[in-house]
Design an enzyme around this catalytic site. Structure first.
Site, mmCIF file in Angstrom:
data_model
loop_
_atom_site.group_PDB
_atom_site.id
_atom_site.type_symbol
_atom_site.label_atom_id
_atom_site.label_comp_id
_atom_site.label_asym_id
_atom_site.label_seq_id
_atom_site.Cartn_x
_atom_site.Cartn_y
_atom_site.Cartn_z
ATOM 1 N N GLY A 329 36.099 45.786 48.536
ATOM 2 C CA GLY A 329 36.708 47.018 48.045
ATOM 3 C C GLY A 329 36.383 48.176 48.973
ATOM 4 O O GLY A 329 36.243 48.006 50.192
ATOM 5 N N SER A 330 36.216 49.358 48.376
ATOM 6 C CA SER A 330 36.051 50.565 49.199
ATOM 7 C C SER A 330 34.723 50.609 49.939
ATOM 8 O O SER A 330 34.546 51.463 50.810
ATOM 9 C CB SER A 330 36.181 51.800 48.318
#
Lengths: 645, 336
Positions: A329-330
């Site tokens: 993810g981020s």
């Protein structure tokens, strides 16, 4: 004339051949004479000696199992140790009627059907001679009852044996692992390595975790006692004794109290956390929740419990930190930012305008930002602080998959870290070549876009994430993460370090590190996505939130956690290092299906860092006395007394 | 048979299998004995090349069992090509010397040496030291009987002694252990020394006349491992004593003597070398096995010819006898 010469040659060859055959015959005679001499020596001259050994008093070689090495945390707290307990054992070569013997024994000592089953199994498996345990951990009363009736049971004896114990139960169970009974497969491995003879008398071997990985260090060297045995199989006297050599102790980098704090912070939630010392690569905490109790495995786990552990929906036997693979993810964004700066594709000043989505040229598909309506003007610093997706869609598109893939390889993505545990997953550092190999498909530009925000084909282990975070924290030194710090000789206390050198250095521009680190500090300060969790922290932290999708959301649909099955909700992620100016801890944490990383994973990181930086004062390293130092006898001084937890 | 019956704890299953194996072995012997040596001569090189190919295949794709790569899984049966090579190598070498009869030069010996060094190296890599040494020795017998110059024999012997430290350094740990244990079996009494100690006790306790059939205590109380195969001689020796051993040695010597007589009277270079090699290899097996059981040689997996349980060994022994018989009858045909 030539014919004449050849004939002469033939004749010469023939007689030479005869001579050689005669020599061979003499040679055979000499060898057989040697054998005969040896037989005369053994069977006539030394006959009495051997006859005594074989007939009147049989010599029995009794292996003495060495003490298994201890596993200690960095402060000397015991994670795995040994204690001595009395076991009731039957020597099947001496006892004629086994069933009748067991029957009358059970009137003195409680023998459960489970014990009988295990005894039968051991009897079938056992290829060696000697006693087979039928009941372990006898009570004082049981020992006394048997002692009074001992004369009735030739070939039955009570022996003190060592047992492994994990005093902390489920705590750090995925790291320590467990030992279990040696099975056929273990025997084959040991035989192939030429280690089988060292396992005579041993019943257990490391099966998972450090117990397995460091089996050679922990096991030690089996000793041997040559005893004269009378016709009843009882030892008459000891002829010679080679003492066993205890296995080495392992001292970990792991801090058990930190581990405990981290596991407690998870509560009933599922997930994983790995904390690493960025200056050594030593693993400070290694959490996979839920855990299991390794004590269950020592005497052979019963099938019901085994089945429960393996079919439980929370899958407690899976080491999520080591073999769980999740999209980063981020938390991937700081690494993308480093690539942009290092490869000269972005300056810190360069800003994009984020309308809330990204589209590829000539295509209507919208890659959406997490914030509807977008963030407006976003530069690199802000892109990390507020976790702007659009910025990284664009960046991924500009870099291209080959560049991204090659750059990320330097951080160890898509490769095993080489940590000292078996069963590490590789993760995926996607590339054109990888997709061709895996799916026999070509790479599409669209695939690249979601890579930019750590989604798509991107998957990693928590260990890889923590390791990569440590590389950012120490500005480019790559270590092989490792749990064991020192291997200690149990007797001499001599220690040797397991790993002292980093693998390599990433020589990036100092500015690249500085810009990304500043942005990660921004994440935990007001305006950043991880700010809430670190609101009143007394130290500066660099971090990055992440939320990784479990199921894909269709175009035009909105993610609504309440309408999704719990197991399909997003994973919460957070990576961090602290203190930011001189990091002593770097970590990655994931809470399964918990939602946003800032709200659900960052607080866990906060707990762990708080405890690590301000927890109880560190006590000096000191290994405790070894419980049950003698393999046989000296039983009562071991056991629970040595636990200090 | 009688000893196996005792060694296997009076197992009739084992007896049945052994009887079956004896049947097969006799059949093989009969077929080989009725095959003219000219046929064998023609087949020698192809057999060698096939065995070599199989050995290479094993090195590449063989099954790993007990840590060694010795077997080739052919679906239905699994084959140990080194067994095939035991027969094929002496035949091939004999064929080679037969071809260059009376024009032998040093060069020929070098080529012949290459013929046997190649498979020996392949078998060493498996690793199977025992078989490699036995095959090497059968090759050496052929070279020796073919007239390898004495100068070279002495030179090689000296070089061999000089190379001992080198050999020591390339040996596997467990092989080194076995040699060390021979020198002092008590240093690893539970591990590699265990066999030697226990079998020595068994042999020594037999005395002049043995403890009598089925009366061996040492062997029946599970002290002795592998007592139906490689260590069957310990059972025999414990139960029949020195007298039994002497009888057995005598019988082996009679077989060997007969083999050597056939060797001396063999009509061609090929048959001479084959007969000599078969006979001497038989003698080597017997010596190595009895030497290992009585503790003067390191423990290597060598069966005692004709006595040990195990089909392959029995069949190869009878195959050898078949060759000897064929050579012997051939000679008569030529004379008449």
């Amino acid at each position: 004339m030539p014919q004449f010469v050849e004939l002469k040659n033939l004749e010469g060859e023939r007689s030479e051949f005869r001579r050689r055959t005669a020599i061979a015959a003499i040679f055979v005679l000499v060898l057989f004479g040697l054998l005969l001499a040896r037989f005369v020596f053994l069977q006539v001259m030394k006959h009495e000696y051997y006859y005594t050994q074989a007939e009147a008093n049989r010599i029995s070689l009794v292996p003495i199992v060495p003490n298994r090495g201890l596993i200690l945390d960095r402060h000397g707290t015991v994670l795995a140790h040994n204690f001595t307990a009395y076991t009731l054992e039957i020597n099947p070569t001496v006892v004629r009627d086994l069933d009748a013997t067991i029957e009358s024994l059970s009137q003195l000592i409680e023998i459960a059907p489970k014990d009988r089953r295990r005894f039968k199994r051991l009897l079938d498996e056992s290829r060696k001679l000697g006693a087979i345990p039928i009941r372990t951990r006898l009570s004082e009363a049981e020992i006394a009852r048997f002692a009074a009736n001992r004369y009735r049971f030739p070939g039955v004896e009570i022996n003190a044996r060592l047992f492994r114990r994990y005093p902390n139960g489920t705590l750090a169970s995925h790291v320590v692992g467990y030992i279990g009974r040696i099975n056929q497969k273990d025997m084959e491995t040991l035989e192939a390595d030429g280690r089988l003879s060292n396992y005579r008398g041993s019943e257990h071997i490391g099966k998972t975790g450090l117990e397995q990985m460091y089996e050679r260090e922990l096991h030690g060297t089996t000793g041997m006692e040559q005893v004269e045995v009378d016709s009843g199989g009882r030892a008459v006297r000891t002829l010679s004794r080679t003492p066993p050599v205890s296995g080495n102790n392992l001292q970990l980098h792991l801090d058990l109290r930190l581990q405990e704090a981290a596991e407690a912070a998870f509560g009933s939630r599922r997930g994983a956390l790995v904390a690493i010392d960025p200056s050594t690569g030593g693993v400070l905490a290694f959490v996979s929740r839920p855990g299991f109790d390794p004590n269950l495995f020592i005497d052979g786990i019963d099938p019901t419990t085994w089945h429960e552990l393996n079919t439980h929906p929370d899958r407690p036997m899976v080491n999520r930190a080591l073999s769980g693979q999740y999209p980063p993810g981020s938390t991937y964004k700081p690494f993308m930012a480093l690539a942009a700066l290092e490869l000269g594709r972005r300056t810190p000043q360069y800003a994009i305008n984020d309308p809330g989505f990204f589209t590829l040229p000539g295509n209507s598909h919208q890659y959406r930002d997490w914030k509807p309506g977008g963030h407006g003007s976003v530069n690199l610093h802000q892109s990390i602080v507020i976790s702007c997706d659009t910025y990284y869609y664009q960046l991924a598109f500009d870099l291209g998959i080959d560049t991204i893939s090659n750059f990320m390889r330097q951080f160890g993505f898509g490769a095993r870290t080489g940590v000292d545990l078996e069963g590490e997953a590789i993760g995926i550092n996607p590339s054109q070549e990888w997709k061709q190999r895996r799916f026999r498909q070509k790479w599409y530009v669209g695939d690249t876009i979601s890579i930019g925000i750590g989604q798509g084909y991107n998957v990693m282990t928590l260990l890889q994430m923590a390791n990569a975070t440590a590389i950012i924290a120490n500005k480019g030194t790559v270590w092989r993460p490792h749990l064991v710090n020192l291997v200690q000789d149990a007797t001499s206390r001599a220690q040797r370090a397991v790993l002292a050198q980093p693998l390599r250095r990433l020589d990036f521009k100092p500015d690249s590190w500085a810009v990304v680190q500043a942005a990660m500090i921004g994440v935990t300060t007001p305006g950043g996505t991880g700010h809430r969790a670190f609101a009143d922290a007394k130290y500066i932290v660099g971090g990055k939130t992440g939320t990784s999708q479990v199921v894909a959301i269709k175009q035009g649909q909105k993610y609504d956690a309440s309408r999704l099955d719990e197991r399909h909700r997003d994973h919460a992620l957070f990576i961090a290092y602290a203190p930011a100016d001189n990091p002593t801890i770097a970590l990655a944490v994931l809470v399964e299906n918990a939602g946003g990383g800032g709200a659900n994973a960052a607080p866990l990181a906060r707990t762990v860092i708080d405890f690590f930086l301000f927890g109880k004062p560190v006590t000096p390293i000191d290994a405790p006395a070894i419980p049950g130092a003698a393999a046989n006898g000296a039983a009562s001084n071991g056991g629970a007394g040595a636990e200090r937890n | 048979m009688v000893t196996l019956y005792s060694a296997s704890n009076q197992s009739f299953d084992r007896m049945e299998t052994k009887l079956f194996n004896i049947g097969v072995a006799f059949a093989v012997m009969w077929v080989v004995a009725n095959t003219p040596m000219s046929q064998v001569l023609r087949l020698a090189m192809p057999a060698y090349l096939a065995a070599l190919a199989l050995l290479i295949a094993v090195a590449l794709v063989g099954d790993v069992r007990n840590g060694a790569r010795r077997w080739l899984d052919l679906g239905v049966i699994s084959l140990q090509p080194s067994e095939l090579m035991k027969i094929a190598l002496p035949l091939a070498l004999a064929w080679y010397f037969d071809r260059y009869e009376s024009t032998l030069r040093l060069r020929n010996f070098v080529i012949a040496a290459a013929l046997f060094v190649l498979p020996v190296l392949l078998i060493l890599r498996q690793p199977d030291l025992g078989t490699a040494l036995l095959i090497a020795s059968s090759g050496c017998f052929v070279l020796f009987l073919a007239g390898l110059p004495w100068k070279i024999i002495f030179a090689l012997g000296a070089a061999g002694v000089a190379a001992l430290p080198l050999a020591w350094s390339v040996m596997h740990d467990y092989q080194r252990t076995r040699v060390m244990i021979l020198l002092d079996p008590s240093q690893d009494p539970l591990g590699a020394g265990y066999h030697t100690i226990q079998s020595t006790i068994a042999v020594g306790s037999g005395g002049w006349f043995g403890k009598g059939w089925l009366q061996g205590t040492q062997t029946h109380l599970d002290f002795l491992p592998e007592r139906t195969t490689d260590f069957i001689f310990a059972v025999y020796s414990e139960e029949f004593g020195l007298l039994g051993n002497a009888m057995l040695l005598l019988m082996f010597l009679l077989v060997i003597a007969r083999g050597l007589v056939i060797t001396l009277n063999a009509p061609t270079v090929f048959t001479r070398l084959v007969a000599g090699s078969v006979t001497l290899t038989f003698a080597t097996y017997a010596f190595v096995n009895m030497g290992m059981v009585s503790g003067i040689l390191p423990v290597v997996g060598v069966p005692l010819p004709l006595i040990s349980y195990g089909g392959t060994a029995l069949v190869s022994a009878f195959f050898g006898f078949g060759l000897l018989m064929s050579i012997s009858t051939n000679r008569k045909l030529i004379k008449s």
